[in-house]
Design an enzyme around this catalytic site. Structure first.
Site, PDB file in Angstrom:
ATOM      1  N   GLY A 144       0.809  -1.219   0.000  1.00 60.16           N
ATOM      2  CA  GLY A 144       0.000   0.000   0.000  1.00 60.16           C
ATOM      3  C   GLY A 144       0.835   1.259   0.000  1.00 60.16           C
ATOM      4  CB  THR A 178      -1.887  -5.690  -7.493  1.00 62.34           C
ATOM      5  OG1 THR A 178      -1.978  -4.835  -8.630  1.00 62.34           O
ATOM      6  CG2 THR A 178      -1.919  -7.133  -7.956  1.00 62.34           C
ATOM      7  CG  LEU A 253       7.722   1.474  -5.926  1.00 62.75           C
ATOM      8  CD1 LEU A 253       7.427   2.966  -6.010  1.00 62.75           C
ATOM      9  CD2 LEU A 253       6.584   0.681  -6.551  1.00 62.75           C
ATOM     10  CB  ALA A 256       8.138  -4.066  -8.305  1.00 68.35           C
ATOM     11  N   GLY A 353      -6.078  -7.375 -38.359  1.00 70.59           N
ATOM     12  CA  GLY A 353      -7.291  -6.710 -38.826  1.00 70.59           C
ATOM     13  C   GLY A 353      -8.390  -6.760 -37.780  1.00 70.59           C
ATOM     14  CD  GLU A 377       5.434  -1.953  -9.854  1.00 69.50           C
ATOM     15  OE1 GLU A 377       6.653  -2.147 -10.039  1.00 69.50           O
ATOM     16  OE2 GLU A 377       4.628  -2.858  -9.598  1.00 69.50           O
ATOM     17  N   GLY A 378       5.512   3.936 -11.857  1.00 67.96           N
ATOM     18  CA  GLY A 378       6.254   4.990 -12.542  1.00 67.96           C
ATOM     19  C   GLY A 378       5.756   5.237 -13.935  1.00 67.96           C
ATOM     20  CB  THR A 379       3.812   8.014 -15.436  1.00 65.47           C
ATOM     21  OG1 THR A 379       4.644   9.118 -15.029  1.00 65.47           O
ATOM     22  CG2 THR A 379       2.651   7.862 -14.453  1.00 65.47           C
TER      23      THR A 379
END
Length: 399
Positions: A144, A178, A253, A256, A353, A377-379
């Protein structure tokens, strides 16, 4: 030096055009093949239906099976963990996400976030209490950190832990978690009078609830929850003693994100191989569409980016095994590989297609899943700024 005669060269493998399999040890291949076989038996026959239904039934049974094959916390040592190499853990992530990002997320959050936090920052008592059961899949964990109003800026979190005698009392909300509603233990990060601290929270503690988040169009075969903490009272020994400040959760992080570097290439591989097989058999204008120049150009570009990405992941894994992998290098890998994986999936969709949007094929499922992987986990922007700061000698553009 003369070139090797073509008669002595190994045959060209369209699924491994660079011969990257030669980089792996026998043990690496054994780990990869074990996970690949497990997904073939337990995930692939059902995943399209799970995705369509928006659920992951039998998640606790799946977790126990993943524990049996050593996939949970597999790169950690001791406490029932497999002690695998970083490369082997990466190969497992690739195979899991080749099946579905939701399955890889289950394993990543369990091992690289919840278990890693306890293993790296916990007391010996916390490790003994939780890690063996988590490694076996008997207890599912969650992590969290993200809040409804604080994602890319976790330092602004509002969840707060205050002392009350020898106890801690936690209040706050966490979002997009998650495994949350099926977890037996949560690692929760909170502000305190002494800065950000991590807490090991048994989910049966009064005041802790984890309502599941529904109506998702991505990661549908995955349990995603909100964590609600209303006067959650914990004993003094619930705090992670070795984690003080934001470095604790960010270190988790990084571990991960490394798995995502590999995992995203699994999704890309499935889409590439699906498009390749389709192009060989789908006929238009009297011949397979794989015989047309534009389709071959797409396939060539997809293969180049896919296998460059796998090579990058392998390189980062070797650096992690050598103790030389920096967080900025993980950002490099996450930024490149997820971006390229999405492009591969989108290109595969064009080759298929209209069939590309059908759940009879895995392409659209992987494409929509990767839209979540792109920002969690980071943009993209945050990893660009991590790299930008490193490249400019420390000029911080985050604020």
């Amino acid at each position: 030096m003369s070139a090797t005669p073509s008669s002595k060269l190994p045959p060209f493998d369209p699924r491994d055009p660079l011969g990257l399999d030669d980089l792996l040890t026998d043990e690496d291949r054994a780990v990869r093949d074990t996970v690949r076989q497990w997904t073939a038996d337990r995930v692939l026959p059902h995943i399209a239906q799970w995705y369509e239904d928006g659920e992951l039934p039998g998640i606790r049974e799946l977790a126990r099976e993943l524990g049996t094959i050593g996939a949970l916390g597999m790169s950690l040592t001791g406490y029932g963990c497999a002690g695998a190499s970083a490369v082997q853990y990466g190969l497992a992530c690739l195979e899991l996400e080749a099946a579905d990002s939701g399955i890889r997320s289950l394993v990543s959050v369990q091992g690289s976030l919840a278990m890693y936090a306890i293993w790296r920052f916990g007391s010996e008592e916390q490790k003994q209490q939780w890690l063996p059961r988590m490694a076996a899949g008997e207890v599912i964990g969650c992590f969290g950190l993200t809040e409804p109003d604080h994602g890319s800026d976790p330092a602004g979190m509002r969840t707060y832990a205050k002392r009350d005698g020898s106890d801690w009392v936690l209040n706050g909300r966490k979002m997009w978690i998650t495994n949350g509603s099926v977890a037996g233990v949560a690692v929760v990060w909170a502000q305190t009078d002494d800065g950000i601290r991590g807490f090991v929270v048994p989910t049966g503690t009064p005041g802790f609830t984890a309502p599941e988040i529904t109506h998702k169009w991505s990661l549908r075969a995955s349990v995603t929850s909100e964590l609600v903490l209303d006067d959650v009272r914990l004993p003094a020994d619930a705090v992670l003693p070795e984690a003080k400040g934001l470095g604790g959760p960010l270190g988790c992080l990084s571990h991960a994100r490394y798995g995502i570097v590999w995992g995203s290439m699994g999704a890309a591989r499935t889409c590439f191989e699906t498009a390749l097989d389709y192009a060989r058999t789908r006929e238009q204008f009297g011949r397979p569409i794989g015989g047309f120049q534009l389709t071959q150009a797409k396939l060539a570009d997809m293969a180049v980016e896919l296998h460059k990405g796998i090579l990058l992941a392998h390189h980062l894994g070797l650096r992690m095994d050598a103790g030389r992998l920096r967080p900025e290098q993980i950002s490099f890998g996450k930024l490149n590989n997820v971006r390229e994986a999405i492009e591969i999936c989108r290109t595969a969709r064009t080759i298929l297609g209209a069939n590309g949007i059908s759940l009879e094929y895995p392409v659209m499922r992987h494409a929509t899943n990767l839209e979540s992987v792109l920002t969690y986990e980071g943009t993209v922007e945050m990893h660009q700024l991590v790299l930008g700061k490193a490249l400019t000698g420390g000029l911080d553009a985050f604020r």
